[in-house]
Structures are given as C-alpha cells and as structure tokens.
Design an enzyme around this catalytic site. Structure first.
Site, short mmCIF file in Angstrom:
data_model
loop_
_atom_site.label_atom_id
_atom_site.label_comp_id
_atom_site.label_asym_id
_atom_site.label_seq_id
_atom_site.Cartn_x
_atom_site.Cartn_y
_atom_site.Cartn_z
N THR A 1 0.83 -1.20 0.00
CA THR A 1 0.00 0.00 0.00
C THR A 1 0.86 1.26 0.00
OG1 THR A 1 -1.67 -1.18 1.30
CG2 THR A 1 -1.82 1.23 1.26
N GLU A 2 0.63 2.14 -0.98
CA GLU A 2 1.33 3.42 -1.07
C GLU A 2 2.86 3.26 -1.09
OE1 GLU A 2 -0.49 5.85 -1.71
OE2 GLU A 2 -2.47 5.17 -1.06
N LEU A 3 3.32 2.14 -1.58
CA LEU A 3 4.76 1.80 -1.64
C LEU A 3 5.42 1.82 -0.26
CD1 LEU A 3 6.12 3.52 -4.89
CD2 LEU A 3 5.23 1.21 -4.59
N TRP B 1 5.52 6.57 -0.84
CA TRP B 1 5.65 7.51 -1.96
C TRP B 1 4.84 8.78 -1.73
CZ3 TRP B 1 2.97 5.35 -7.04
CH2 TRP B 1 1.61 5.19 -6.83
#
Length: 460
Positions: free
Chosen positions: A146-148, A301
């Site tokens: 999730t979300e890097l 990120w």
C-alpha cells in the site's frame, strides 16, 4: 543489452463512509455511502479505466511484446468493479490474456496492516493473491505494498510470503549518492530484489503534465525520451515509472493530451531502441542487484517526507488506527464474516489520509482527494462508525460469553448428575453385597438354635 522501462500503474477505489452521526451508533450498522461509491466509480470508469484499457490493448496488440506494463488492483477496487462495473473486469481480463501484462500482489484492502499486525498483513496479501488468480487467471510474483510503504522488516515479511521482488519509493533520504535506476537488495533478505521508483520522471507525467506554468510544458514523447536517456547516461539498468492509473483522464483530463501522449510515447521509445519495456518479473531476471538498500525506517511515496505521516502523522490518526487494530484478537475469536468484511474496509488507508492535518504544498493534494471539509470531520465520522463497530464486536463477545457460561453450566450439571448417579449406584451395589453376605450367617444361626433346643429336650 538495452536499458529497461518498468511501467507500473496502481488502481484503488475505497469504500467511502456515509455521514454517520453519533445517534446512529447502536442503531444502524450500514457504514458506506453506496451512492458516492457508485457515482465516483462510474465517473472514473468512463474517464479513465475503459478508454485507457482500450488504448493499452490496441498498443499491446500492435507491438506484439515490445510494449509491456504492470498493474496492481486493490481488492476494494475489484469488489466495486464486480458490483458496479463488471465491464471493467472484463477489460482487465482482456489485457491479462495478451500475456504482456503483469499483475502485482498487495494488501486486499489497500490497508496499513504492514504497520500493525503481521498476521493480518499476511491474511490480506493471501486474500489479494487469491483474488487476482480468480479474476485474471494469473499468479502474482511481485509485491507492491500500500502506497509503496516499505522498510527492511516489511520487505523481509513479504519475502517469507514468497515474493522475491518488491516495489518501493526512491526517496532522497535513503538514496544518498545512489541512483534509483538500478536494482537493489534487502539487507534482511539478501535474495529479495528491491525496485526503486524514479519519482522525478514519474511525477512529470502524474502531476506536472497538464500544468501550463511548468517550464517544460507541453511534454512530448520525444522530449520525455531525451530525459530518460539523460537519466541513465552515467549508468543504470531500469527506469521505474510508477503512478496512479487515474492519472489518465481523471487527475489529468483528456483535454490535456494525456491519452495522446500515452498513445505515441511507446512508439517513440520502440523506434529509438535505447530502451525496452519490461515487467518487474522480467527485469528481476535480466539484471542483478548492485548493492543493498538499507531502509530501517518506514518510507512511502506520499508527500515531501516520503514517510507514513500522511496516515499516522497526528494524534487523531494514531488514535483511530490503534483503536481499530485493538479489535483484532476479539475478531479472531468470533470469526464472524460480516465483522471481518467491515474490519477490512475500515482498514483502508484512505480513511486515515482524510484525517491528515498537513498544509503548505502537501495540503492541496490532501484536499483534492478528501470528501470532508476538515480532517476533524473525517475523524469524528470515522470514530462514530468505529464506535458502532466495536459495540457490535462487544455484543457478540457477550453472547459468546453467555453461550460459553451456559455450556459450562450444562457440563457442570451433567458432571454432577453423573457423579451422583455413580455414587448412588455404588452405594446400592455395596448394600446389596452386604445383605447377601449376612444371609448365610442368619441361616447358620437358626440351625444352631434348633440343635440346642433338641439337645435340651433329650436331656429332659
């Protein structure tokens, strides 16, 4: 060997919460804004998913393996596609059938489970992997959290799940002098390949493409190719371009020329020959990691900080997060499917993102994606929902305790009854034996008495 371009798109749609008031707690346990979820999804379907999928399919067919890309689609988005837009699932299946698209694994509910519970993290990844297999007939081999979100320990956990490659952000504070255009390995799992996003080149498309105040506007395929070449002129194996799929048609309107850019950019790259498009799994086989990338603290990120403060940066977010995951053990004890489904939706990172109190440059990004006027409204609404959710859990636990108490009482009663019966039976058996033992003695005594009487009579 030519350099590689790793083109990856993230797709997620949250289960948005309806306006849930304090007085709804304990009375109404439907938490979701079905109208908003359907309306927003239909809009993005028409603006992005269907037209972009069709464009990509045409290009995949045209270039016959010279053009490749990868996706990760959250389970939350998949379930909404199935409910509101099954034609989107069909279009992604069509892409999968070309053999030129890789589907990545992630958490099913696009959650922050990797920061809270190893068990729940593992459960969500397994659930998502099964969903990708069921929908598209392929097994994910690469992982994108999730979300890097990533750290050494998260990467090690993912490696134990069977994923030898993982994607994350090429954040400045972890890169130092390094280039994001190489593969690296996790020091805790040396056999795990780490892909780093080239955020500068990725954001040129994702955020700056339609900005007419941008010094490099307008962006053309030829100009962008020159930037890619310049990025690896001093070395590099792969340029990792990671972005939201909604960039095309939703964040960047069709009128900006974003679809035309994506239609002609691959042709420019393929004709030039300096780069080839490859999927993460292919790139991991093509190149060896050049060094370890040490990430002891969690990165992502999001925002300028590239950390997790977008979701857990203030007390509101932390309070909501901690209270939610504090319910895990009770849920595991109950095993109620309806409660587990709600637990999954309440884990979606979007709910915590809406509570972010950042301002300045990042504040505008948070406002764009936020259905609430203030983060405090987001917090209050979420906590009202969470309060009802916890109330339901506690009610089920009380019923379970009552049932357990009744069952325990029944067991005790049955045990007592069994003991009493056993004791009575034992007593009766003992009494019978004693009676039987006494009877011969009485007969003998009677015989002795008779003899004595006869002797007495003869004596007389």
């Amino acid at each position: 060997m030519s350099k590689s371009i790793c083109l990856y798109f993230q797709i997620h749609q949250p289960a948005r919460l309806r306006l849930y008031r304090f007085f709804d707690i304990g009375k109404d346990s439907h938490y979701y804004d079905d109208f908003a979820n359907r309306t927003i999804l239909k809009r993005v379907v028409q603006r992005c998913y269907l037209p972009m999928n069709e464009l990509l399919y045409e290009m995949l067919q045209k270039y016959k393996g010279a053009f490749k890309l990868s996706f990760s689609i959250s389970g939350s988005a998949l379930s909404q596609f199935e409910r509101y837009a099954p034609e989107v699932l069909s279009s992604f299946k069509k892409l999968a059938d070309t053999g030129y698209v890789e589907f990545l694994a992630e958490t099913y509910n696009h959650s922050l489970a990797s920061l809270a519970s190893d068990i729940e993290f593992d459960n969500q990844v397994r659930k998502h992997k099964e969903a990708i297999e069921n929908y598209f007939g392929v097994t994910p081999r690469t992982f994108r959290n999730t979300e890097l979100i990533y750290s050494n320990s998260i990467g090690a956990s993912v490696y134990k799940m069977g994923f030898k490659s993982i994607l994350t952000e090429g954040a400045r504070h972890i890169m130092a002098w390094r280039s994001p255009n190489y593969l690296y390995f996790n020091p805790q799992s040396p056999k795990q390949t780490v892909f780093l996003r080239n955020y500068q080149l990725s954001d040129d498309i994702a955020f700056r493409f339609s900005d007419k105040n941008w010094a490099d506007w307008p962006l053309t395929g030829e100009k962008y190719l020159d930037w890619l070449k310049d990025a690896v002129k001093d070395g590099g194996d792969t340029i990792n371009l990671f972005m939201d799929y909604e960039t095309f048609g939703e964040h960047q309107a069709e009128s900006s020329g974003i679809f035309d850019f994506m239609r002609y950019f691959p042709e420019v790259v393929i004709n030039d020959g300096s780069f080839s498009f490859n999927t993460p799994s292919e790139i991991a086989k093509m190149y060896n990691p050049i060094a370890e990338i040490d990430v002891p603290q969690t990165i992502s990120w999001a925002d300028e900080e590239r950390d997790v403060t977008a979701w857990l940066g203030n007390e509101l977010q932390q309070d909501a997060f901690n209270k939610l995951y504090a319910q895990y053990e009770k849920l595991a004890l109950l095993g109620d499917s309806a409660l587990w489904e709600d637990f999954g939706h309440l884990q979606e990172s979007d709910h915590f993102y809406y509570m972010c109190t950042k301002f300045f440059s990042d504040g505008e990004v948070h406002k764009y994606f936020n259905p609430y006027d203030t983060p405090y409204e987001a917090f209050i609404n979420y906590m009202n929902v969470l309060s009802d959710f916890i109330l339901r859990i506690n009610d089920e636990i009380s019923l379970l305790d009552t049932k357990f108490a009744v069952e325990k009482k029944d067991v005790v009663v049955q045990t007592v009854e069994k003991t009493v019966k056993s004791a009575v039976k034992k007593t009766r058996t003992t009494a019978t034996k004693k009676t039987a033992a006494k009877k011969p003695k009485l007969v003998a005594e009677k015989k002795v008495s008779s003899k004595k009487i006869k002797k007495t009579e003869k004596a007389k």
